[in-house]
Design a protein around this motif. Structure first.
Motif, PDB file in Angstrom:
ATOM      1  N   UNK A 251      42.260  44.552  27.342  1.00  0.00           N
ATOM      2  CA  UNK A 251      41.372  45.587  27.858  1.00  0.00           C
ATOM      3  C   UNK A 251      39.903  45.274  27.585  1.00  0.00           C
ATOM      4  N   UNK A 252      39.656  44.323  26.701  1.00  0.00           N
ATOM      5  CA  UNK A 252      38.302  43.866  26.407  1.00  0.00           C
ATOM      6  C   UNK A 252      38.311  42.341  26.437  1.00  0.00           C
ATOM      7  N   UNK A 253      38.435  41.749  27.612  1.00  0.00           N
ATOM      8  CA  UNK A 253      38.634  40.303  27.693  1.00  0.00           C
ATOM      9  C   UNK A 253      37.428  39.508  27.198  1.00  0.00           C
ATOM     10  N   UNK A 254      37.734  38.378  26.591  1.00  0.00           N
ATOM     11  CA  UNK A 254      36.688  37.430  26.224  1.00  0.00           C
ATOM     12  C   UNK A 254      36.134  36.798  27.492  1.00  0.00           C
TER      13      UNK A 254
ATOM     14  N   UNK B 287      35.361  30.834  31.625  1.00  0.00           N
ATOM     15  CA  UNK B 287      36.785  31.171  31.600  1.00  0.00           C
ATOM     16  C   UNK B 287      36.933  32.609  31.119  1.00  0.00           C
ATOM     17  N   UNK B 288      37.713  33.401  31.842  1.00  0.00           N
ATOM     18  CA  UNK B 288      37.896  34.815  31.516  1.00  0.00           C
ATOM     19  C   UNK B 288      39.383  35.143  31.488  1.00  0.00           C
ATOM     20  N   UNK B 289      40.025  34.979  30.310  1.00  0.00           N
ATOM     21  CA  UNK B 289      41.457  35.274  30.207  1.00  0.00           C
ATOM     22  C   UNK B 289      41.720  36.772  30.120  1.00  0.00           C
ATOM     23  N   UNK B 290      42.520  37.281  31.046  1.00  0.00           N
ATOM     24  CA  UNK B 290      42.865  38.708  31.086  1.00  0.00           C
ATOM     25  C   UNK B 290      44.383  38.854  31.050  1.00  0.00           C
TER      26      UNK B 290
ATOM     27  N   UNK C  31      47.240  31.208  36.188  1.00  0.00           N
ATOM     28  CA  UNK C  31      45.818  30.880  36.107  1.00  0.00           C
ATOM     29  C   UNK C  31      45.438  29.969  37.271  1.00  0.00           C
ATOM     30  N   UNK C  32      44.139  29.838  37.486  1.00  0.00           N
ATOM     31  CA  UNK C  32      43.631  28.998  38.559  1.00  0.00           C
ATOM     32  C   UNK C  32      42.338  28.349  38.106  1.00  0.00           C
ATOM     33  N   UNK C  33      42.147  27.082  38.476  1.00  0.00           N
ATOM     34  CA  UNK C  33      40.912  26.368  38.189  1.00  0.00           C
ATOM     35  C   UNK C  33      40.168  26.102  39.491  1.00  0.00           C
TER      36      UNK C  33
END
Length: 280
Positions: free
Chosen positions: A123-126, A54-57, A1-3
């Protein structure tokens, strides 16, 4: 991850009158809220609001304390409101887990607790959109659904502004220090929001536009009532609104937006309206 984060400094209204399109977009538009497996933030000097996403994939993303906070944990002296505008997701706060579906919200009070974002389906990320403000005390965490919102239905199709205002993270629903957030949904055939336009000198605001159809756009209006400016915006973009600025928009289709406010005043109705015929 990256901020990723950047600082945005406050503008004096007489200076802002001289800004060209490039400068207006640089200072007020937040064009990249979501990036896969990254947390993006803008730290604004308007009431020190942080606006981010934030988009966790496939990864679990941590809400890291960025350097300007000078704290070991992001929520040490801050409260936070989160909306999920993507697939089903999970927010872990200390030892507590919250599940957020589409258009559900979560309020987090201040305290030394780590926050993590996760998607249920890669496949359907928050997509977690958030606003954060400084907090003088801790209030309990609480998930808020649309069913729990205080709803105001305003406008009409004849004036192209028929909309439902879902007040979700507001003091009629739960206690907060200064954060107030809600979600406004425009009916098909309506395109105007927050009209008549207004300002509220004791609090700033941020707008996040989503459900903007592909190939369509939003024209966001800002500036002093007698010296307005505009910013063309796309889906999943946010914009900062200073205390001295109106905040309104029209689009080429109906859409939804999340509003977040911070400042010394929690009275939602404390506004100074401008007559439509007097805007310049």
């Amino acid at each position: 991850m990256k901020t990723n984060y950047e600082l945005r400094y406050a503008a004096y209204p007489e200076d802002a009158r001289q800004y060209d399109t490039k400068r207006i977009r640089r200072d007020f538009l937040i064009d990249k809220v979501f990036t896969p497996n990254e947390v993006n933030m803008v730290y604004s000097m308007y009431d020190r609001m942080i606006v981010g996403g934030a988009m966790p994939c496939g990864e679990i993303l941590q809400l890291e304390a960025i350097d300007p906070l000078k704290q070991p944990v992001f929520l040490t002296n801050r409260e936070m409101g989160i909306y999920n505008v993507g697939g089903a997701g999970i927010v872990r706060v200390g030892d507590t887990t919250f599940e957020l579906d589409y258009k559900e919200a979560l309020y987090l009070g201040s305290g030394n607790r780590e926050v993590y974002f996760e998607s249920k389906d890669v496949n359907k990320p928050a997509k977690f959109y958030f606003n954060s403000l400084t907090a003088h005390r801790n209030y309990p965490d609480k998930k808020v659904t649309k069913a729990e919102a205080v709803v105001a239905e305003l406008g009409s199709l004849e004036t192209a502004n028929h909309r439902k205002i879902n007040k979700m993270i507001v003091n009629q629903v739960l206690p907060t220090c200064q954060l107030q957030m809600g979600m406004t949904e425009l009916a098909p055939g309506s395109v105007w929001n927050t009209m008549p336009a207004h300002v509220h000198s004791r609090r700033m605001e941020a707008y996040f536009y989503f459900e903007v159809p592909e190939e369509q756009a939003v024209c966001h209006f800002m500036g002093e009532p007698d010296e307005t400016r505009h910013i063309w915006m796309q889906n999943d973009q946010a914009v900062l609104s200073p205390e001295w600025s109106i905040h309104s928009a029209a689009a080429t289709s109906n859409y939804t937006f999340i509003w977040g406010m911070g400042g010394e005043n929690l009275d939602y109705g404390d506004q100074d309206f401008s007559k439509i015929t007097e805007l310049k």
